[in-house]
Every structure is written in C-alpha cells, then in structure tokens.
Scaffold this active site. Structure first.
Site, PDB file in Angstrom:
ATOM      1  N   CYS A   7       1.123  -7.226   2.024  1.00  0.00           N
ATOM      2  CA  CYS A   7       1.055  -6.101   2.954  1.00  0.00           C
ATOM      3  C   CYS A   7      -0.308  -5.418   2.919  1.00  0.00           C
ATOM      4  CB  CYS A   7       2.155  -5.095   2.618  1.00  0.00           C
ATOM      5  SG  CYS A   7       2.462  -3.936   3.957  1.00  0.00           S
ATOM      6  N   ASP A 129      11.820   0.327  -2.149  1.00  0.00           N
ATOM      7  CA  ASP A 129      10.452   0.633  -2.558  1.00  0.00           C
ATOM      8  C   ASP A 129      10.491   1.783  -3.567  1.00  0.00           C
ATOM      9  OD1 ASP A 129       7.709   0.558  -2.655  1.00  0.00           O
ATOM     10  OD2 ASP A 129       7.394   1.364  -0.640  1.00  0.00           O
TER      11      ASP A 129
END
Length: 211
Positions: A7, A129
């Site tokens: 990412c 997360d």
C-alpha cells in the site's frame, strides 16, 4: 495461500518491485494529509503499469463523491478501501460505484472488533488495522501493530485482511497466528515516511510466500 497488498505506492520502481515480487494488490492513497498521497495524474501513470492480474486498490478516508469519481477513473481502481467511514456511507458508495469495498476496522482492544459486525453484507472485505495513537492525523501507515491474539475465536462477518505494523521480520508470525488471507503493508516496507524501498518490498513478499 496468503497473498499481499503493498500500500501507498508512489513511484514506478517500487510499484514494479511489488508486481514482480508477487503482490496480489497494490494500494494508491488518495488522502491529502498522508505522505503517500497521490495526485490523479500520478495515479494514472502508475495504474497504467499494473497488469490485469493485480488488483488496484484506492485508499480513502471518509471520501466525498467529488474525490471518489476522479480517483476511480485515474487509478483504474478495482477496489475501494475505506477508513473512518460510517456504514450508511459505505452502503451508498458501494451502490453508486458498484466496486468491491474493503472497510478498515481499527483495533487496539477486543471491544474494537465489535465495529466489524455492522459491516456484514455491506463490504467485500474487512481490513483489521491497528488503531493509531490519540491525536494522530493519519488512520494508518504508522507502523503500529495490535495484538493479533485478539482475532482468535472471532466470527468474522466478511472475508478479511490483516494490517498494521507488519514487516518482513514478523509477517510469517502474523500469518501463522491469524490465518490471514491477505496481509497489507505500508510503512513496513519504507525507508522514510512515504518512501518505499524496493528491497524491503521484495523481502516482505518473499517472507509471505515462504510462510
């Protein structure tokens, strides 16, 4: 088999390292406060380098339509990853753009996992997360991890991925401990905030494939 998303990619050499190393997904960040933020022109240039078998994921923080629409076009996005976005807004985005949606659930304590329940039927994947520190301006990408043991015995309301504090040194432990289908890394393959390191990307992907 666990796959990986790299990412916050911003440069052709690091994007190419992710693709050649076997990443299943690459993430383009559209959030102005992030050091990984991309302009639409930059996203278009990177998106053109991504082969069809690799998913292009756009990362957003509670986005308005005037950001989503051009970003989807520029990044040729296959998936929308939403942070800090209410379930009602997630449903509206999914209905309007007809793209798979991943929603982030920020985790520090077991009670935080309750936020995943309202997402059942709304999202295609939940991204667990690490919750960032109080007062942090970014929703992720800060190298913070949570206790992966919190996921043990949880009935997941959707397919899921694991993020937060992963790197080449701990990703095998994370995979073995959680059974994650997808692992997502950003700061763990950087030499400085927003600056990806091709060697670290290759090492991370090698560790994932060997796990």
């Amino acid at each position: 088999m666990t796959t990986a998303k790299i990412c916050g990619l911003r440069a052709p050499d690091t994007l190419d390292a992710a693709i050649s190393g076997g990443a299943s997904h690459v993430g383009f960040v559209f959030f102005a406060s992030s050091p990984r933020h991309l302009s639409f022109d930059a996203a278009a240039g990177l998106a053109a380098r991504v082969p069809g078998h690799v998913g292009r994921v756009g990362v957003f923080v509670d986005p308005a339509d005037d950001l989503l629409e051009p970003a989807i076009g520029a990044g040729r996005l296959d998936v929308l990853q939403l942070h800090k976005t209410a379930p009602e807004r997630i449903a509206a985005i999914r209905a309007r753009y007809r793209l798979p949606v991943w929603a982030a659930v920020a985790v520090k304590a077991r009670a935080d996992l309750d936020a995943a329940r309202p997402l059942a039927g709304l999202v295609d994947r939940i991204l667990y997360d690490a919750k960032t520190p109080e007062g942090a301006t970014l929703p992720g990408g800060m190298g913070v991890r949570f206790d992966w043991g919190l996921l043990e015995g949880i009935a997941h309301p959707a397919p899921w991925a694991l993020s937060g504090g992963l790197d080449a040194g701990n990703v095998a432990e994370a995979i073995h401990g959680t059974g994650a289908e997808i692992v997502d890394v950003s700061s763990g393959v950087e030499s400085a905030p927003g600056v990806k390191d091709p060697a670290k990307i290759r090492a991370f992907l090698k560790a994932v494939s060997a796990a």
